[in-house]
Design a protein around this motif. Structure first.
Motif, PDB file in Angstrom:
ATOM      1  N   ASP A   1       1.416   5.386  -5.132  1.00 48.78           N
ATOM      2  CA  ASP A   1       1.202   3.955  -3.909  1.00 48.78           C
ATOM      3  C   ASP A   1       0.245   2.871  -4.562  1.00 48.78           C
ATOM      4  N   GLY A   2       0.724   2.131  -3.733  1.00 42.61           N
ATOM      5  CA  GLY A   2      -0.487   0.269  -4.194  1.00 42.61           C
ATOM      6  C   GLY A   2      -1.650   0.860  -4.610  1.00 42.61           C
ATOM      7  N   LEU A   3      -2.916   1.629  -3.991  1.00 43.02           N
ATOM      8  CA  LEU A   3      -4.046   1.556  -3.897  1.00 43.02           C
ATOM      9  C   LEU A   3      -4.234   2.805  -5.937  1.00 43.02           C
TER      10      LEU A   3
ATOM     11  N   SER B   1      -0.477  -4.727   3.342  1.00 41.25           N
ATOM     12  CA  SER B   1      -0.135  -3.252   4.380  1.00 41.25           C
ATOM     13  C   SER B   1       0.648  -3.679   5.756  1.00 41.25           C
ATOM     14  N   GLY B   2       1.544  -2.511   6.417  1.00 44.40           N
ATOM     15  CA  GLY B   2       1.481  -2.194   8.015  1.00 44.40           C
ATOM     16  C   GLY B   2       0.588  -2.162   8.624  1.00 44.40           C
ATOM     17  N   HIS B   3      -0.171  -1.110   7.876  1.00 41.07           N
ATOM     18  CA  HIS B   3      -1.549  -1.222   9.044  1.00 41.07           C
ATOM     19  C   HIS B   3      -2.985  -2.125   9.089  1.00 41.07           C
ATOM     20  N   SER B   4      -3.016  -2.082   9.230  1.00 40.51           N
ATOM     21  CA  SER B   4      -4.689  -2.762   9.830  1.00 40.51           C
ATOM     22  C   SER B   4      -5.798  -1.527  10.005  1.00 40.51           C
ATOM     23  N   ASP B   5      -5.502  -0.598   8.854  1.00 35.82           N
ATOM     24  CA  ASP B   5      -6.856   0.372   8.668  1.00 35.82           C
ATOM     25  C   ASP B   5      -8.140  -0.100   8.465  1.00 35.82           C
ATOM     26  N   PHE B   6      -9.422  -0.209   8.250  1.00 36.70           N
ATOM     27  CA  PHE B   6     -10.275  -0.376   7.484  1.00 36.70           C
ATOM     28  C   PHE B   6     -10.777   0.368   6.588  1.00 36.70           C
TER      29      PHE B   6
ATOM     30  N   ILE C   1       0.370  -1.471  -0.189  1.00 34.82           N
ATOM     31  CA  ILE C   1      -0.415   0.134  -0.415  1.00 34.82           C
ATOM     32  C   ILE C   1       0.857   1.397  -0.148  1.00 34.82           C
ATOM     33  N   ARG C   2       2.042   1.105   0.819  1.00 32.66           N
ATOM     34  CA  ARG C   2       2.228   2.584   1.372  1.00 32.66           C
ATOM     35  C   ARG C   2       3.632   2.246   0.376  1.00 32.66           C
ATOM     36  N   MET C   3       3.615   2.945  -0.960  1.00 36.47           N
ATOM     37  CA  MET C   3       5.019   3.589  -2.152  1.00 36.47           C
ATOM     38  C   MET C   3       5.004   4.619  -1.791  1.00 36.47           C
TER      39      MET C   3
END
Length: 429
Positions: A62-64, A83-88, A56-58
């Motif tokens: 970014d990934g999205l 992703s390193g973030h468990s963000d809904f 996700i984070r690049m």
């Protein structure tokens, strides 16, 4: 085996993912990696992977954003998001992009394997459905064209827009059908390039060509590939008349069938048309006398005149086409002619018996040829061999050549017949 690309800005993650599992065991192979979304998009267009595992984070892209760009032009590709973030909110966006899974870092090996198994099943099912749809469409096209080729009026055949039959013109070609693989190869050469349609029949393969494909000849790379394929496979092939309406392909097919019946008269490995055949109704065609041609060829061999042999054989080929109707009839006539020449040579040159006897024994090879040009090339080769052998072992050959030259001059200057010139030379000698 399905292709995977890994997109992550961390080199350790990229290399770790490649080494984490035995990809091939689960039906995948890692074909490349990318450091960010921008590089990932460039490599996607170059390599067309089946699955992309995307962080996700690049930086840069970014990934999205990468997934949204690819999804805009490719509905079939599959994604697994890291992703390193468990963000809904990330998960919700990922699902909106039709991603297959959302995995959290640090990555669990078993979770990745389970995800790959699901993706493998989805890709496989998609391919199966796609192939099934293609086969159904292919059968529909074959059925429509087969009916047209058999003479069914176009008005009685239901044709949908999806068939895409429209073209500026059509021309039916027939290619010798020996093996199933030939049909598959032709489909790649013709159908995949949208140059026409390929329909297998028992005796031959029918090609309904579009948009002057067969008239392009050396000007078109795809026609060059088709011509090269015919030559390499050594196949009989012919093309019927060109028509401008789909309803008239029956007419083109009938003209191609009439040509195909004459395939014995042409060389294999090249597409032939009606204008390449000798007109069998030519009134000026010389009378066909087997004995006369045998005598002329014997005489040319006896004086070592290979140039004369070549000219006589070429004339003989055209005369045979005009005067003899069937393949078997032609082979019998040429076998008799060849045997007659060899026996004359054996009688007149007993010292050449060792050279000539094997040729007499193998004269039946004529019956093995599948086309007339092959037989004539065989005769030319054999007669050249005889002349070469005589040149090496006949001390009086030079004398015979001189006599033949005098004979030719007397006939040309004084208008004497063959027998008259021969008699004068005998008297002189």
């Amino acid at each position: 085996m399905y292709d995977v690309m890994i997109v992550d800005d961390e080199a350790m993650v990229r290399e770790g993912l490649k080494a984490l599992i035995s990809w091939e065991e689960y039906g995948f192979r890692v074909i490349d990696t990318a450091r960010n979304g921008k590089e990932g998009f460039t490599k996607y267009r170059q390599l067309s992977p089946d699955l992309m595992i995307v962080d996700i984070r690049m930086p840069e892209v970014d990934g999205l954003s990468l997934i949204e760009s690819i999804r805009a032009e490719d509905s079939a590709i599959h994604f697994i998001i890291l992703s390193g973030h468990s963000d809904f909110n990330y998960a919700k966006k990922a699902l909106g992009c039709q991603c297959d899974d959302y995995l959290l870092k640090p990555l669990d090996e078993d979770e990745l394997i389970d995800s790959l198994k699901k993706v493998y099943g989805r890709i496989t099912r998609h391919h199966q459905v796609h192939e099934l749809v293609e086969r159904v469409q292919e059968k529909q096209v074959e059925m429509v064209l087969t009916e047209l080729l058999e003479g069914t009026p176009l008005s009685e055949i239901p044709i949908g827009k999806e068939h895409n039959f429209f073209a500026t013109d059509y021309q039916v070609a027939l290619v010798e059908n020996r093996q199933d693989r030939l049909t598959k190869q032709l489909k790649r050469l013709i159908e995949e390039q949208e140059e026409g349609y390929v329909i297998p029949f028992p005796e031959y393969i029918v090609i309904v060509c579009k948009n002057r494909f067969l008239q392009k000849r050396g000007k078109d790379h795809r026609y060059h590939l088709f011509a090269k394929w015919l030559e390499e496979e050594e196949l009989h092939a012919c093309a019927g008349s060109k028509v401008v309406n789909l309803a008239d392909i029956y007419e083109s097919y009938q003209s191609a069938k009439r040509l195909y019946e004459k395939k014995f008269f042409v060389e294999k490995g090249r597409l032939f048309t009606a204008d390449q055949l000798v007109d069998r109704s030519k009134p000026e065609a010389p009378e066909f006398s087997l004995e006369s041609y045998a005598d002329r060829l014997y005489y040319s061999i006896d004086i070592g005149n290979m140039e004369g042999c070549v000219a006589i054989i070429e004339e003989l080929k055209n005369v045979v086409i005009v005067h003899l109707q069937e393949e078997k009839e032609i082979k019998v006539a040429l076998f008799q002619l060849y045997s007659n020449i060899l026996h004359q040579l054996v009688r007149s040159h007993p010292n050449m018996e060792g050279v000539l006897e094997p040729l007499v024994m193998n004269a039946g090879d004529i019956y093995q040829f599948e086309h007339l040009p092959g037989i004539m090339a065989f005769l030319t080769k054999q007669l050249k061999y005889v002349i070469d052998c005589m040149d090496n072992g006949q001390p009086d050959l030079l004398l015979r050549k001189m006599i033949a030259l005098i004979h030719k001059i007397m006939r040309k200057i004084y208008g004497l017949k063959h027998s008259q010139a021969s008699l004068i030379i005998i008297v002189l000698i």
